[in-house]
Design an enzyme around this catalytic site. Structure first.
Site, PDB file in Angstrom:
ATOM      1  N   SER A   1       0.664  -1.209   0.096  1.00  0.00           N
ATOM      2  CA  SER A   1       0.021   0.000  -0.100  1.00  0.00           C
ATOM      3  C   SER A   1       0.970   1.169   0.027  1.00  0.00           C
ATOM      4  CB  SER A   1      -0.863  -0.058   1.118  1.00  0.00           C
ATOM      5  OG  SER A   1      -1.873  -1.073   1.182  1.00  0.00           O
TER       6      SER A   1
ATOM      7  N   GLU B   1      -2.685 -15.523   0.060  1.00  0.00           N
ATOM      8  CA  GLU B   1      -3.011 -14.707   1.424  1.00  0.00           C
ATOM      9  C   GLU B   1      -4.353 -14.577   1.698  1.00  0.00           C
ATOM     10  OE1 GLU B   1      -1.824 -10.022   2.719  1.00  0.00           O
ATOM     11  OE2 GLU B   1      -2.161 -10.217   0.425  1.00  0.00           O
TER      12      GLU B   1
END
Lengths: 323, 379
Positions: free
Chosen positions: B128, B244
């Site tokens: 991010s 994930e």
């Protein structure tokens, strides 16, 4: 470890799906709801010929193929998906009960259940029995034993018009001493869970199709995030109920079956709420076909053990052993 | 359909159980989101690795045992049932390692994986950016070509474990002229202590530095630390994103153990009727997740890939985890407010679940579009 249906089980599901798709079950449900059992009995025979009830009848009896709970769950998902009316769960439960009766009684009463010649219902305590007016065999269970009930009282309507509720007449021949067994209850709950799962899957499919078609503000409503996310949640609930149902069918441990019942019925009911909301006013009408599944999702939640009773069993069995 | 395990798998399970029984610390380690706790968890990784239990499903040459997927699931069940510590190396083990197995070179695997397996090098993720969260492909941190490698400049944030970790991996814009945002990205590994890197820890809700901001100023990364082709970074990252969200990051064993722990707490608190249904839901949800995973593993063993279904997992376990820990805190009554308990630590951790690894809103969009076939819409 291989936790997937095999090719034969998938083919069984597909053949039932084809049979029921061709049978115009919505029309059958409408007849059944009015107390006209003719088309329902014809459909029942075909379901029986496909071997569905035989899965609950031990193979030592004429026409029996069972006990095969996994295949039974496969079948009941399809029966739920097509909203097939009638005492389906109860006929299975009756077969399991009678399998424990003396051999003479079992030999007399089981073959007609397997063949579809007789519909059965089961009442527990003072509760209503489903479709007592259609059933040729009525089992009344109480703490002192299971009796062949001689008749039924007046029909009470269910929120699901396809379910016609009847009290059973007391008395009659005593078939078995003692109350309904844990095992028979587990079969009833497994079949109900699988049926509810099928109901939920049908509701999701129909609602997905609806929101792709229905346009407002110039676009399909299925492109709106508020709509998409509700359907995603319904999908998640159903996808995680599914393995519980088949895991329960494999082990047939009462707590595991209760877990499957609670989860499948919750998933089906929350999907019903979503389906109703996303269809808008048309979904609220008795005339529109969606109502067949909407009302059934509600009724199945409390049939054969309400959510709290099922959860209580899960908690009481936890810690004794790993699932 | 068959839920029984082969004798070989049961033997593997028994061996894992015996080892864990002998080695799991009797007292919980300090929180891994603190300096002391991080060090203690790193030492635990080394202890696991010394006997070959840190990465059981990896090939032996990198420190694994060549365990099958089913054996890995059984190991995880035993691991969490034994109350073993959280895995400080999991970002590397579950995100970077699968990427290297699929897209890395032989040289990269030989260089990176052994020290990851022992915990000698702990990896952080650097996805991010301040302006690129759910819309990750709009990221702006850049990789500029230089002699023998790339220079990284920009800012990354919410980088889990980065406060104490050694190295990081992430996506950088290597071709600013690429026609679409998903193109022109490179997947790179870099040293968190390299010249030009500033790590600023960020305190999560309970004040612990569970993640960090990374400021990068012409940080040199050699060509050998680029995974796959520069420009193909998005495709490479997404090809293992399912790990994930799905199977690998949150194994069923974790939640089976958490549900058992909750059930024990409920009994210890006198089995109150008011929370019976919620305890049941925790038990039911853990079993559902376990069976769902067994079904996914069975399909995987049949040769199917795990794609958008992993979005179902991610929403399910992240919401499940919060509900379970909310129930625990409610059961604890006044004690539930205390921040220095194991339950509080787990509760605070669970709160992040619906946000990281792709927000649950993004997952629901994926479910709607790719599993239900609904038309694309504005987010």
């Amino acid at each position: 470890m291989r936790f997937l249906l095999d090719a034969e089980q998938r083919a069984f599901a597909a053949s039932l799906d084809a049979l029921l798709t061709a049978a115009d079950t919505p029309a059958v449900v409408r007849d059944w709801s009015r107390g006209d059992h003719t088309s329902g009995r014809a459909l029942w025979s075909r379901v029986a010929q496909a071997g569905v009830f035989a899965l609950a009848v031990p193979e030592t009896y004429d026409g029996g193929l069972g006990p095969r709970p996994v295949e039974l769950a496969v079948a009941f998902v399809e029966l739920g998906r097509h909203a097939v009316p009638g005492p389906l769960v109860e006929t299975v439960t009756a077969a399991v009960i009678l399998s424990g009766a003396d051999p003479g009684t079992a030999k007399r009463l089981l073959p007609p259940l397997a063949s579809g010649g007789t519909l059965a219902t089961v009442g527990v305590g003072r509760s209503y029995a489903l479709d007592g007016d259609a059933a040729g065999l009525r089992l009344a269970c109480s703490s002192d034993g299971i009796r062949l009930s001689p008749g039924h009282g007046p029909v009470r309507p269910s929120l699901d018009p396809a379910r016609r509720l009847t009290p059973l007449t007391p008395g009659g021949e005593l078939l078995l001493a003692g109350p309904l067994t844990e095992q028979a209850l587990a079969w009833a709950r497994l079949a109900t869970a699988a049926q509810a799962l099928g109901v939920g899957l049908a509701l999701l499919d129909r609602t997905v199709a609806h929101v792709k078609r229905r346009c407002q503000f110039g676009v399909p409503i299925g492109s709106f995030q508020a709509v998409r996310h509700r359907l995603a949640d319904a999908k998640i609930a159903l996808e995680f109920a599914h393995p519980l149902v088949f895991g329960a069918a494999l082990t047939m441990r009462p707590a595991e079956v209760a877990a499957a019942k609670a989860a499948a019925c919750e998933a089906a009911y929350s999907t019903a709420r979503t389906a109703l909301q996303l269809h808008g006013a048309i979904g609220y009408t008795a005339e529109y076909g969606l109502s067949l599944w909407l009302t059934k999702a509600r009724a199945l939640r409390t049939a054969w053990g309400d959510p709290h009773a099922c959860r209580a069993l899960v908690v009481s069995a936890a810690g004794d052993r790993r699932w | 359909m068959d839920l029984t395990h082969s004798p070989a798998d049961e033997a593997f399970r028994a061996e894992a159980r015996a080892w864990l029984h002998a080695h799991v610390p009797s007292e919980p380690l300090p929180s891994l989101e603190t300096a002391d706790g991080f060090a203690a968890h790193r030492a635990w990784e080394a202890e696991l690795a010394a006997d070959g239990w840190s990465v059981v499903n990896w090939p032996g040459e990198f420190g694994g045992r060549d365990a099958t997927l089913v054996q890995w699931l059984l190991f995880e069940e035993e691991y969490y049932a034994a109350g073993a510590p959280g895995r400080v190396g999991q970002n590397g083990i579950h995100l970077l390692a699968p990427t290297l197995f699929e897209h890395g070179t032989r040289e990269q695997r030989a260089r990176v994986l052994p020290s990851m397996a022992t915990g000698e090098v702990i990896w952080a993720q650097a996805w991010s950016e301040p302006e690129a969260g759910s819309d990750l492909a709009s990221l702006r941190s850049k990789a500029v070509r230089t002699e023998g490698g790339w220079l990284l400049t920009g800012q990354k944030t919410w980088s889990s474990r980065a406060a104490f970790a050694d190295r990081a991996f992430g996506l950088f814009r290597s071709d600013p002229d690429a026609p679409k945002p998903h193109q022109g990205l490179a997947y790179l590994m870099f040293d968190l202590r390299a010249p030009g890197v500033t790590v600023r820890p960020i305190a999560r809700l309970d004040g612990k530095p569970a993640f960090a901001e990374l400021f990068l100023d012409e940080v040199f990364v050699p060509d050998e630390d680029v995974i796959g082709e520069p420009g193909q970074g998005w495709r490479i990252a997404m090809s293992t994103a399912g790990n994930e969200r799905g199977l690998m990051l949150r194994s069923p064993g974790r939640f089976l153990a958490a549900a058992d722990r909750l059930h024990r707490l409920w009994r210890a608190q006198g089995s109150p009727e008011s929370t019976r249904d919620r305890v049941a839901d925790a038990l039911i949800g853990a079993r559902a997740y376990q069976l769902f995973t067994y079904a996914a593993a069975s399909r995987f063993l049949d040769g199917e890939s795990i794609g958008p279904e992993s979005s179902l997992n991610k929403v399910f376990w992240s919401e499940y985890d919060i509900a379970l820990h909310e129930t625990a805190l409610d059961l604890l009554g006044e004690e539930g407010e205390l921040a220095d308990t194991d339950w509080a630590e787990r509760y605070v951790f669970s709160l992040a679940g619906p946000v990281y690894a792709g927000t649950n809103e993004i997952q629901r969009d994926i479910i709607a579009e790719r599993l239900l076939g609904l038309p694309k819409g504005r987010r």
